[in-house]
Design an enzyme around this catalytic site. Structure first.
Site, PDB file in Angstrom:
ATOM      1  N   HIS A  45      -4.524  27.524   1.148  1.00  0.00           N
ATOM      2  CA  HIS A  45      -5.650  27.999   1.951  1.00  0.00           C
ATOM      3  C   HIS A  45      -5.353  29.415   2.440  1.00  0.00           C
ATOM      4  CE1 HIS A  45      -3.131  27.280   5.434  1.00  0.00           C
ATOM      5  NE2 HIS A  45      -2.932  26.038   5.022  1.00  0.00           N
TER       6      HIS A  45
HETATM    7  P1  TYD Z   1      -2.448  22.607   7.354  1.00  0.00           P
HETATM    8  O1  TYD Z   1      -2.437  23.928   8.041  1.00  0.00           O
HETATM    9  O2  TYD Z   1      -3.555  22.343   6.379  1.00  0.00           O
HETATM   10  O3  TYD Z   1      -1.053  22.342   6.606  1.00  0.00           O
HETATM   11  P2  TYD Z   1      -0.261  23.260   5.558  1.00  0.00           P
HETATM   12  O4  TYD Z   1      -0.956  24.564   5.420  1.00  0.00           O
HETATM   13  O5  TYD Z   1       1.084  23.401   6.134  1.00  0.00           O
HETATM   14  O6  TYD Z   1      -0.175  22.483   4.296  1.00  0.00           O
HETATM   15  O7  TYD Z   1      -2.416  21.484   8.474  1.00  0.00           O
HETATM   16  C1  TYD Z   1      -2.266  20.107   8.168  1.00  0.00           C
HETATM   17  C2  TYD Z   1      -2.876  19.291   9.303  1.00  0.00           C
HETATM   18  O8  TYD Z   1      -2.179  19.543  10.530  1.00  0.00           O
HETATM   19  C3  TYD Z   1      -4.347  19.625   9.563  1.00  0.00           C
HETATM   20  O9  TYD Z   1      -5.039  18.393   9.767  1.00  0.00           O
HETATM   21  C4  TYD Z   1      -4.345  20.395  10.846  1.00  0.00           C
HETATM   22  C5  TYD Z   1      -3.080  19.968  11.548  1.00  0.00           C
HETATM   23  N1  TYD Z   1      -2.469  21.088  12.308  1.00  0.00           N
HETATM   24  C6  TYD Z   1      -2.579  21.110  13.683  1.00  0.00           C
HETATM   25  O10 TYD Z   1      -3.186  20.216  14.311  1.00  0.00           O
HETATM   26  N2  TYD Z   1      -1.997  22.151  14.374  1.00  0.00           N
HETATM   27  C7  TYD Z   1      -1.330  23.141  13.741  1.00  0.00           C
HETATM   28  O11 TYD Z   1      -0.795  24.069  14.406  1.00  0.00           O
HETATM   29  C8  TYD Z   1      -1.245  23.119  12.306  1.00  0.00           C
HETATM   30  C9  TYD Z   1      -0.539  24.195  11.545  1.00  0.00           C
HETATM   31  C10 TYD Z   1      -1.824  22.067  11.629  1.00  0.00           C
END
Ligand code: TYD
Length: 128
Positions: A45
């Site tokens: 993303h």
């Molecule tokens: P995401 O940013 O999509 O993970 P990555 O990029 O590391 O693969 O986040 C995964 C899940 O965690 C999503 O449901 C949102 C949650 N999240 C939070 O609640 N707070 C945060 O600070 C982050 C980074 C994610």
């Protein structure tokens, strides 16, 4: 890549990071990714506004970044080296080693509306 201060010591190394000083933003949030199963990937993303510094606190992993025009890949495997990722950059984290710990320092609190989760939408935004 951002090289952070490293204070070597017989008792172990110490590294630190200061918002604005070592990264071009104020640090508003830290999160970390760990216990990543073999073959899994994270990210996939971009963000509208968020800037980040990504550091391999332990182990290693790869970060692929794409600004819509150019793609680059970086291996992170040192606790004193971070990868600065500006806003509107598509990123994917892969090839996590066993026991890898990925620290992400971010310029804003979590905000789902700042995410761009569709690659076509990302391309439309950066290269309309
Ligand atoms: P995401 O940013 O999509 O993970 P990555 O990029 O590391 O693969 O986040 C995964 C899940 O965690 C999503 O449901 C949102 C949650 N999240 C939070 O609640 N707070 C945060 O600070 C982050 C980074 C994610």
């Amino acid at each position: 890549m951002v090289e952070l201060p490293l204070i070597p010591d017989q008792r172990g190394n110490l590294t630190f990071v200061e918002g604005v000083n070592h990264v071009p933003f104020e640090i508003k949030r830290a999160y970390w990714i760990y216990d990543v199963p073999g073959g899994a990937h994270r990210g996939g993303h971009a963000y509208h506004q968020l800037e980040e510094l990504v550091i391999a606190l332990s182990g290693s992993f790869e970060v692929s970044v794409d600004d819509g025009v150019q793609r680059s890949s970086f291996t992170l495997n040192r606790g004193y080296v971070g990868l600065y990722i500006p806003a509107t950059t598509w990123r994917t984290l892969t090839h996590f080693s066993t026991n890898a710990v990925c620290l992400c320092l971010a310029s804003a609190p979590y905000d789902e509306s700042d995410y761009i989760r569709s690659y076509p939408e990302f391309l439309e935004l950066v290269a309309p």
